[in-house]
Design a protein around this motif. Structure first.
Motif, PDB file in Angstrom:
ATOM      1  N   ARG A   1       0.843  -1.190   0.000  1.00 23.45           N
ATOM      2  CA  ARG A   1       0.000   0.000   0.000  1.00 23.45           C
ATOM      3  C   ARG A   1       0.881   1.244   0.000  1.00 23.45           C
ATOM      4  N   PHE A   2       0.744   2.078  -1.035  1.00 20.49           N
ATOM      5  CA  PHE A   2       1.438   3.356  -1.126  1.00 20.49           C
ATOM      6  C   PHE A   2       0.520   4.456  -0.596  1.00 20.49           C
ATOM      7  N   SER A   3       1.048   5.277   0.282  1.00 22.65           N
ATOM      8  CA  SER A   3       0.304   6.444   0.762  1.00 22.65           C
ATOM      9  C   SER A   3       1.156   7.680   0.513  1.00 22.65           C
ATOM     10  N   CYS A   4       0.624   8.615  -0.252  1.00 22.59           N
ATOM     11  CA  CYS A   4       1.329   9.863  -0.563  1.00 22.59           C
ATOM     12  C   CYS A   4       0.658  11.013   0.176  1.00 22.59           C
TER      13      CYS A   4
ATOM     14  N   SER B   1      -0.563  10.736  -5.328  1.00 27.69           N
ATOM     15  CA  SER B   1      -0.977   9.341  -5.294  1.00 27.69           C
ATOM     16  C   SER B   1      -1.382   8.855  -6.688  1.00 27.69           C
TER      17      SER B   1
ATOM     18  N   SER C   1       0.427   5.900  -8.901  1.00 31.17           N
ATOM     19  CA  SER C   1      -0.345   4.737  -9.355  1.00 31.17           C
ATOM     20  C   SER C   1      -0.114   4.446 -10.839  1.00 31.17           C
TER      21      SER C   1
ATOM     22  N   ALA D   1       2.215   1.454 -11.427  1.00 32.89           N
ATOM     23  CA  ALA D   1       1.871   0.218 -10.728  1.00 32.89           C
ATOM     24  C   ALA D   1       2.374  -1.018 -11.468  1.00 32.89           C
TER      25      ALA D   1
ATOM     26  N   PHE E   1      -3.060   2.526  -3.820  1.00 29.35           N
ATOM     27  CA  PHE E   1      -2.476   3.861  -3.699  1.00 29.35           C
ATOM     28  C   PHE E   1      -3.498   4.782  -3.035  1.00 29.35           C
TER      29      PHE E   1
END
Length: 348
Positions: free
Chosen positions: A288-291, A297, A301, A304, A321
């Motif tokens: 899980r990417f959190s910007c 974000s 993505s 990906a 994302f």
């Protein structure tokens, strides 16, 4: 005190030696003073939330504290009747008092310090012991090495080993197999001893020392929760560290299964703050990417599929994302001293 009241029964899973066919509600087995670990699954608007306690989803409420989904709690049992009442507790927050602001500087980048020591007008470097000189040179060389090369992983491991986070433990144990003096912390201590307080070089040295000491304290604090922290002293990062949370869970039949949860907390220009959370299971990997914003974000993505192709050691089962990442330094401070609550944000 921050009490939490469980509104539904907590069913015990029992130990590998317990009678799985004769289990009682947790309220009947728990006793005041017992400690539990729980993870916040979700929250509602009426001060209620769901907790994961020993693998069971429990509805609870609190009128004094707001909990974030993904937060990990250390709980003390206050009472078991008529309802299970729990309290969020913390361990030794006073250890970190006065140490929290040191992380607000650049992320353990010794480039400016090393350059000042090497300047023709400076004689300080030549007065240092040969061990400290070698330690500084080795650390600077490793810190400037490029990532993406086959040997990058080895270089990063060596970089972490030369920080000196285990300096005191090595000296106290009398381990002659490890050269404790040839580390960044040992060199910084020698530099600080020779400099007069108030100079720019002394302030830079003390700030680096303070950051190293904070990470040492963080290691001690988080180790109580079976969580390990590793600073990432890479010059292109404003801040960066890795959190590893390894928990062994026992199924009802006594077999052990393990899932590795780890997260990268980064801040770099121009992308800003990033939190990357991994859950590595026997079946595969969830990421899980959190910007810090939706625009960033959405931008991330777009890569990906490229990311999935680059990960060959494990099958990527989930990749998401989101936005909302916080500043790594502030996040770490909140995790260490959360106003009397032992909360570690490990969202997944």
């Amino acid at each position: 005190m921050n009490p939490i009241t469980a509104l539904s029964a907590v069913k015990a899973i029992g130990s590998s030696t317990s009678d799985s066919g004769n289990r009682q509600p947790f309220q009947q087995q728990a006793s005041p003073g017992q400690f539990l670990t729980a993870t916040v699954l979700e929250s509602t608007d009426d001060n209620r939330f769901y907790l994961d306690i020993i693998g069971k989803k429990i509805l609870a409420q609190s009128d004094t504290v707001t909990l974030t989904p993904g937060a990990k709690l250390k709980l003390e049992v206050l009472a078991t009747k008529p309802l299970l009442e729990l309290r969020i507790v913390s361990k030794n927050p006073e250890l970190f008092f006065g140490k929290t602001l040191t992380l607000l500087g650049k992320n353990l980048d010794i480039g400016e310090l090393f350059g000042a020591l090497q300047a023709p007008s400076s004689t300080l470097f030549s007065t240092l012991s040969s061990t400290s000189q070698d330690g500084l040179k080795d650390f600077f060389t490793l810190q400037q090495s490029q990532l993406g090369l086959p040997e990058s992983g080895i270089n990063l491991k060596q970089l972490l080993n030369t920080l000196g986070l285990s300096l005191e433990a090595i000296l106290a144990g009398g381990n002659k197999q490890q050269n404790a003096g040839q580390t960044l912390k040992a060199a910084l201590l020698e530099i600080a001893a020779q400099l007069k307080s108030g100079s720019e070089l002394a302030e830079a040295t003390n700030k680096l020392l303070g950051t190293l000491e904070l990470y040492q304290l963080a290691q001690l604090r988080l180790a109580n929760e079976n969580i390990f922290i590793f600073p990432l002293p890479l010059p292109f990062l404003d801040h960066g560290y890795l959190l590893v949370d390894k928990e062994d869970n026992k199924e009802n039949d006594g077999d052990e299964t393990s899932a590795n949860r780890f997260s990268l907390h980064l801040s770099l220009e121009p992308f800003g703050d990033i939190e990357i959370i991994f859950l590595n299971t026997e079946e595969g990997l969830y990421i899980r990417f959190s910007c810090e914003s939706k625009d960033k974000s959405d931008f991330a993505s777009g890569f990906a599929e490229d990311l999935k192709k680059m990960i060959s050691s494990s099958q990527v089962l989930g990749l998401s994302f989101t936005e909302g990442a916080g500043n790594p330094a502030q996040e770490l401070i909140q995790q260490l001293i959360p106003d009397g609550e032992s909360i570690l944000d490990t969202k997944i």
